[in-house]
Write a protein that holds these residues in place. Structure first.
Motif, PDB file in Angstrom:
ATOM      1  N   CYS A 124      65.642 -28.627  52.561  1.00  0.00           N
ATOM      2  CA  CYS A 124      64.527 -29.107  53.389  1.00  0.00           C
ATOM      3  C   CYS A 124      64.763 -30.560  53.797  1.00  0.00           C
ATOM      4  CB  CYS A 124      63.188 -28.972  52.658  1.00  0.00           C
ATOM      5  SG  CYS A 124      62.820 -27.312  52.120  1.00  0.00           S
ATOM      6  N   THR A 125      65.897 -30.832  54.376  1.00  0.00           N
ATOM      7  CA  THR A 125      66.345 -32.216  54.576  1.00  0.00           C
ATOM      8  C   THR A 125      65.592 -32.968  55.668  1.00  0.00           C
ATOM      9  OG1 THR A 125      68.337 -33.575  54.668  1.00  0.00           O
ATOM     10  CG2 THR A 125      68.240 -31.736  56.227  1.00  0.00           C
ATOM     11  N   GLY A 126      64.991 -32.265  56.646  1.00  0.00           N
ATOM     12  CA  GLY A 126      64.246 -32.949  57.718  1.00  0.00           C
ATOM     13  C   GLY A 126      65.121 -33.958  58.440  1.00  0.00           C
ATOM     14  N   SER A 127      64.714 -35.223  58.422  1.00  0.00           N
ATOM     15  CA  SER A 127      65.481 -36.289  59.089  1.00  0.00           C
ATOM     16  C   SER A 127      66.807 -36.575  58.394  1.00  0.00           C
ATOM     17  CB  SER A 127      64.665 -37.584  59.078  1.00  0.00           C
ATOM     18  OG  SER A 127      64.443 -37.983  57.722  1.00  0.00           O
ATOM     19  N   ASP A 175      67.224 -20.778  56.020  1.00  0.00           N
ATOM     20  CA  ASP A 175      66.107 -20.682  55.079  1.00  0.00           C
ATOM     21  C   ASP A 175      66.588 -21.033  53.662  1.00  0.00           C
ATOM     22  OD1 ASP A 175      63.760 -20.009  53.854  1.00  0.00           O
ATOM     23  OD2 ASP A 175      63.977 -17.849  54.148  1.00  0.00           O
ATOM     24  N   LEU A 176      66.104 -22.117  53.134  1.00  0.00           N
ATOM     25  CA  LEU A 176      66.444 -22.583  51.781  1.00  0.00           C
ATOM     26  C   LEU A 176      67.935 -22.440  51.460  1.00  0.00           C
ATOM     27  CD1 LEU A 176      63.548 -21.788  49.318  1.00  0.00           C
ATOM     28  CD2 LEU A 176      64.074 -23.912  50.502  1.00  0.00           C
ATOM     29  N   PHE A 177      68.277 -21.618  50.432  1.00  0.00           N
ATOM     30  CA  PHE A 177      69.682 -21.518  50.002  1.00  0.00           C
ATOM     31  C   PHE A 177      70.522 -20.597  50.894  1.00  0.00           C
ATOM     32  CE2 PHE A 177      67.672 -22.608  45.865  1.00  0.00           C
ATOM     33  CZ  PHE A 177      68.466 -23.691  45.520  1.00  0.00           C
ATOM     34  N   SER A 194      64.991 -31.707  46.423  1.00  0.00           N
ATOM     35  CA  SER A 194      64.210 -31.255  47.581  1.00  0.00           C
ATOM     36  C   SER A 194      62.838 -31.926  47.640  1.00  0.00           C
ATOM     37  CB  SER A 194      63.997 -29.730  47.517  1.00  0.00           C
ATOM     38  OG  SER A 194      63.323 -29.307  48.690  1.00  0.00           O
ATOM     39  N   ASN A 195      62.483 -32.269  48.849  1.00  0.00           N
ATOM     40  CA  ASN A 195      61.093 -32.630  49.150  1.00  0.00           C
ATOM     41  C   ASN A 195      60.602 -31.558  50.128  1.00  0.00           C
ATOM     42  OD1 ASN A 195      58.642 -33.759  49.750  1.00  0.00           O
ATOM     43  ND2 ASN A 195      59.482 -35.325  51.122  1.00  0.00           N
ATOM     44  N   PRO A 196      60.124 -30.442  49.569  1.00  0.00           N
ATOM     45  CA  PRO A 196      59.759 -29.317  50.456  1.00  0.00           C
ATOM     46  C   PRO A 196      58.362 -29.489  51.032  1.00  0.00           C
ATOM     47  CG  PRO A 196      59.334 -28.718  48.191  1.00  0.00           C
ATOM     48  CD  PRO A 196      59.837 -30.148  48.163  1.00  0.00           C
ATOM     49  N   PRO A 197      57.974 -28.614  51.966  1.00  0.00           N
ATOM     50  CA  PRO A 197      56.560 -28.631  52.392  1.00  0.00           C
ATOM     51  C   PRO A 197      55.710 -28.229  51.200  1.00  0.00           C
ATOM     52  CG  PRO A 197      57.815 -26.882  53.522  1.00  0.00           C
ATOM     53  CD  PRO A 197      58.760 -27.568  52.621  1.00  0.00           C
TER      54      PRO A 197
HETATM   55  C1  LIG Z   1      58.259 -32.295  53.658  1.00  0.00           C
HETATM   56  S1  LIG Z   1      59.530 -32.168  54.882  1.00  0.00           S
HETATM   57  C2  LIG Z   1      60.752 -33.168  54.063  1.00  0.00           C
HETATM   58  C3  LIG Z   1      61.755 -33.787  54.974  1.00  0.00           C
HETATM   59  C4  LIG Z   1      62.658 -34.807  54.285  1.00  0.00           C
HETATM   60  N1  LIG Z   1      63.440 -34.219  53.219  1.00  0.00           N
HETATM   61  C5  LIG Z   1      61.837 -35.948  53.740  1.00  0.00           C
HETATM   62  O1  LIG Z   1      61.789 -36.130  52.510  1.00  0.00           O
HETATM   63  O2  LIG Z   1      61.234 -36.696  54.537  1.00  0.00           O
HETATM   64  C6  LIG Z   1      60.041 -30.517  54.636  1.00  0.00           C
HETATM   65  C7  LIG Z   1      61.157 -29.960  55.528  1.00  0.00           C
HETATM   66  O3  LIG Z   1      61.378 -28.608  55.106  1.00  0.00           O
HETATM   67  C8  LIG Z   1      61.750 -27.818  56.210  1.00  0.00           C
HETATM   68  N2  LIG Z   1      61.493 -26.420  55.829  1.00  0.00           N
HETATM   69  C9  LIG Z   1      60.315 -25.764  55.809  1.00  0.00           C
HETATM   70  N3  LIG Z   1      60.503 -24.514  55.362  1.00  0.00           N
HETATM   71  C10 LIG Z   1      61.821 -24.383  55.079  1.00  0.00           C
HETATM   72  C11 LIG Z   1      62.630 -23.320  54.578  1.00  0.00           C
HETATM   73  N4  LIG Z   1      62.108 -22.132  54.261  1.00  0.00           N
HETATM   74  N5  LIG Z   1      63.947 -23.530  54.415  1.00  0.00           N
HETATM   75  C12 LIG Z   1      64.501 -24.735  54.728  1.00  0.00           C
HETATM   76  N6  LIG Z   1      63.788 -25.776  55.225  1.00  0.00           N
HETATM   77  C13 LIG Z   1      62.458 -25.605  55.373  1.00  0.00           C
HETATM   78  C14 LIG Z   1      60.920 -28.372  57.341  1.00  0.00           C
HETATM   79  O4  LIG Z   1      61.511 -28.064  58.583  1.00  0.00           O
HETATM   80  C15 LIG Z   1      60.910 -29.875  57.007  1.00  0.00           C
HETATM   81  O5  LIG Z   1      61.944 -30.522  57.706  1.00  0.00           O
END
Ligand SMILES: C[S@@+](CC[C@H](N)C(=O)[O-])C[C@H]1O[C@@H](n2cnc3c(N)ncnc32)[C@H](O)[C@@H]1O
Length: 292
Positions: A124-127, A175-177, A194-197
């Motif tokens: 969930c790397t985002g930026s 999606d994740l792994f 991870s910093n997930p949603p």
């Molecule tokens: C809370 S943000 C964290 C972004 C960054 N790691 C940070 O700390 O600012 C969560 C990220 O998870 C991604 N995401 C959501 N569901 C996901 C999934 N099932 N698999 C991978 N990435 C996912 C989103 O697109 C978003 O970029």
């Protein structure tokens, strides 16, 4: 015709933002004006009496309007600071938060206790903020960073390129792994971070408008209780984390015990720690895997 100097504009915006209860009014004014003029903030002070031309006044007016409409200043100027690193951000990715720096700190501390190339997975790397901060501060890191959103990954790619980290950080969409499984020959990681949603549905409703209306739902929505992604990580972690490897998760301030329990149920970890952030809120769960 009225002449607008840098000083006059800064003073006017600061007053206006104060009246409208915008956070950090002076800083916001400086960030917007320095972005329009393509200057460092310090340069504003060295050019206080310089007149600002009409085209730039118009650009500034537009940004001020959007700022008053609660658009986060980081999106307006297209960048933010994280772990003392300047990163690109856009509305397709979450704005990295200072709390997440603690997660990075713990990862780097752990990595420094080990020798040889360390394989890290940032889910969930985002930026790309976590991956970039680790790669910049730990020489022997080999990082795979994944995100389901390819637009967010494009931002991450710019951040990786900006610091020439392409050899150390590989970005994979999925999606994740899942993208890791597709790419790797069964390799396990030394650190999974991870910093997930993690915002629950009731909390999503209560978020401040700046977050709710402008940051991506995909980055916030963690399912009914905010725990969906933690459960999925727990289900799969056994296949991806080395014995003696570290799992590091950012959590919402009410989720410490629930996430600890989810990890306990895997029977894979030794002590599972819940750590508070500087505001004294639970923020991180960390655990070392003790089983093969
Ligand atoms: C809370 S943000 C964290 C972004 C960054 N790691 C940070 O700390 O600012 C969560 C990220 O998870 C991604 N995401 C959501 N569901 C996901 C999934 N099932 N698999 C991978 N990435 C996912 C989103 O697109 C978003 O970029």
């Amino acid at each position: 015709m009225e002449i607008w100097t840098i000083k006059k504009l800064l003073d006017w915006m600061t007053g206006h933002f104060t009246d409208k209860k915008i956070d950090s009014p002076r800083l916001t004014a400086e960030l917007l004006l320095s972005s329009v003029l393509n200057m460092q903030r310090i340069e504003l002070y060295m050019n206080f009496d310089k007149e600002v031309e009409k085209a730039n006044l118009e650009k500034l007016r537009d940004l001020v309007k959007r700022c008053l409409n609660n658009e986060p200043v980081q999106y307006l100027i297209g960048r933010t600071e994280f772990y003392s690193i300047s990163l690109k951000v856009s509305p397709v990715c979450l704005i990295p938060r200072p709390e997440t720096e603690l997660l990075v700190e713990r990862a780097i501390e752990f990595l420094r206790t080990r020798t040889g190339t360390q394989h890290v997975c940032d889910l969930c790397t985002g930026s790309g903020c976590i991956a970039v901060a680790i790669a910049k501060n730990f020489a022997d890191a080999n990082i795979i960073a994944t995100d389901i959103c390819d637009q967010a990954l494009s931002v991450a790619a710019e951040n990786v390129a900006k610091y020439n980290l392409g050899e150390k950080v590989r970005l994979l969409q999925g999606d994740l792994f899942k993208p890791v499984i597709d790419q790797l020959d069964g390799r396990e990681f030394d650190v999974i971070i991870s910093n997930p949603p993690y915002i629950s549905h009731p909390e999503l409703e209560k978020l401040e408008p700046k977050v709710k209306n402008h940051e991506p739902q995909l980055a916030l929505n963690g399912g009914p209780e905010g725990l969906d992604i933690y459960r999925r990580i727990a289900d799969e972690i056994g296949n991806h984390l080395k014995k003696d490897g570290l799992l590091l998760l950012e959590i919402g301030y009410l989720q410490g015990q629930a996430v600890k329990q989810i990890l306990e149920e895997t029977n894979l970890f030794g002590e599972i720690k819940v750590e508070k952030d500087l505001s004294n809120n639970d923020r991180i769960v960390s655990a070392i895997k003790v089983k093969e």
